[in-house]
Design an enzyme around this catalytic site. Structure first.
Site, short mmCIF file in Angstrom:
data_model
loop_
_atom_site.label_atom_id
_atom_site.label_comp_id
_atom_site.label_asym_id
_atom_site.label_seq_id
_atom_site.Cartn_x
_atom_site.Cartn_y
_atom_site.Cartn_z
N HIS A 1 0.83 -1.21 0.00
CA HIS A 1 0.00 0.00 0.00
C HIS A 1 0.86 1.25 0.00
CE1 HIS A 1 1.12 -0.48 4.21
NE2 HIS A 1 0.77 0.79 4.42
N ASP B 1 0.36 4.87 2.03
CA ASP B 1 -0.50 5.31 3.13
C ASP B 1 -1.63 6.22 2.62
OD1 ASP B 1 0.94 3.91 5.07
OD2 ASP B 1 2.44 5.49 5.17
N HIS C 1 4.61 0.01 0.15
CA HIS C 1 5.30 -0.72 1.21
C HIS C 1 4.37 -1.76 1.85
CE1 HIS C 1 3.41 2.64 3.37
NE2 HIS C 1 3.49 1.93 4.48
N ARG D 1 4.33 6.63 14.18
CA ARG D 1 4.38 7.16 12.80
C ARG D 1 3.81 8.56 12.71
NH1 ARG D 1 0.72 4.44 8.28
NH2 ARG D 1 -0.49 6.36 8.39
C1 SIN Z 1 2.76 1.28 7.89
O1 SIN Z 1 2.33 0.67 6.92
O2 SIN Z 1 2.66 2.50 7.96
C2 SIN Z 1 3.46 0.54 9.00
C3 SIN Z 1 4.70 -0.10 8.55
C4 SIN Z 1 5.30 -0.97 9.62
O3 SIN Z 1 4.70 -1.13 10.69
O4 SIN Z 1 6.37 -1.51 9.37
#
Ligand code: SIN
Length: 298
Positions: free
Chosen positions: A105, A107, A256, A272
């Protein structure tokens, strides 16, 4: 201390050496970080034992962090800019963010202002695993044939957070509230990066439901091909977390996935911030497959 950029992958990923995020950064250093970020798409800064306030302060030097989002009860209690991606218990229940990002995805691609970047701080990491993989979406576009690029360039695809497999594991009441607040959004299949001017593929397995103007069968076949193409090993950097790593990625040209290669009996606690991006896309209504067939037929 001068900054050093050490490449971690051939097409994506670099470590930035020489930063101390407990200190405030001067303008020239911020400009260097930004340049390295645009060039390498994913930046790793090791050994940053920073407070949430310092995390927010660093994020504010690079952009405008979102305050609160659809999962606002998982925001940091003192810093609404921080989402806790954690398998800790929250309010006596396992956090719903413990399975965040288990499919490829970008974000919040299903919003009208998808974030330009995200900055993740590892506060607790499992003994083994908990890796995150990042794919270069410029490379995904650039390695398609010119004929496929020309076919995809004008197309729009619909992104809907309800598409994610993660929704089945979430509290139905929260999901329903998010559903009301977050209609699907059509985004360009190929996005032009607003800072570099480069074209990047912008379809993501977790959110992209269909390509507009194609039949459901055509759309499925093309998307399945593109999703697999984005997983090309040579386009990927796999990050193995160390405590107090900061990893920042550019959501406009990176997809990611957070791997579930660890056990929830092992704490994984990440904070985050998400930097607001430029407007993109237009709202669509949520349709049944039959509706989609009608849309495709024109
Ligand atoms: C995310 O997708 O923002 C989280 C990534 C992660 O927890 O490694």
């Amino acid at each position: 201390m001068p900054l050093t950029v050490k490449r971690l992958g051939n097409l994506i990923g670099a470590e930035l050496i020489g930063l101390d995020l407990t200190q405030s950064l001067d303008e020239a250093t911020v400009a260097e970080v930004r340049r390295a970020w645009l060039d390498n798409l994913v930046l790793v800064i090791r050994g940053q034992d920073i407070t949430p306030a310092q995390h927010v302060a660093f994020s504010e030097r690079l952009g405008d962090p979102e305050r609160g989002n659809a999962l606002s009860h998982y925001n940091h209690p003192e810093h609404a800019e921080i989402l806790m991606v954690t398998n800790h218990m929250i309010n006596g229940k396992p956090s719903e963010t413990r399975n965040t990002g288990r499919q490829w995805h970008s974000d919040l691609s299903y919003t009208l202002r998808p974030p330009m970047g995200s900055i993740l701080h590892a506060r607790e990491i499992p003994e083994v695993g908990g890796d995150t993989m990042f794919s270069n979406m410029y490379a995904a576009y650039e390695t398609l044939s010119p004929a496929m690029q020309a076919f995809l360039d004008p197309l729009q695809a619909v992104h809907d957070f309800m598409n994610s497999k993660d929704m089945a594991r979430r509290d139905p009441v929260t999901v329903e509230a998010m559903k009301q607040r977050t209609p699907p959004v059509a985004q360009p299949v190929v996005r032009v990066h607003p800072e570099t001017g480069r074209r990047a593929l912008y379809v993501h397995e977790a959110a992209t439901t269909h390509i507009e103007g194609l039949t459901p069968e055509e759309s499925r076949a093309i998307l399945d091909f593109l999703f697999r193409h984005c997983e090309t090993h040579e386009h990927i950097y796999r990050h193995r977390w160390q405590l107090h790593d900061i990893v920042m990625w550019d959501n406009r040209c990176v997809s990611h996935i957070a791997l579930f290669d660890y056990s929830h009996s092992s704490p994984r606690h990440m904070l985050r911030t998400t930097l607001i991006g430029t407007p993109s896309g237009s709202v669509r209504s949520r349709g049944t497959p039959a509706d989609l067939r009608a849309v495709a037929a024109g």
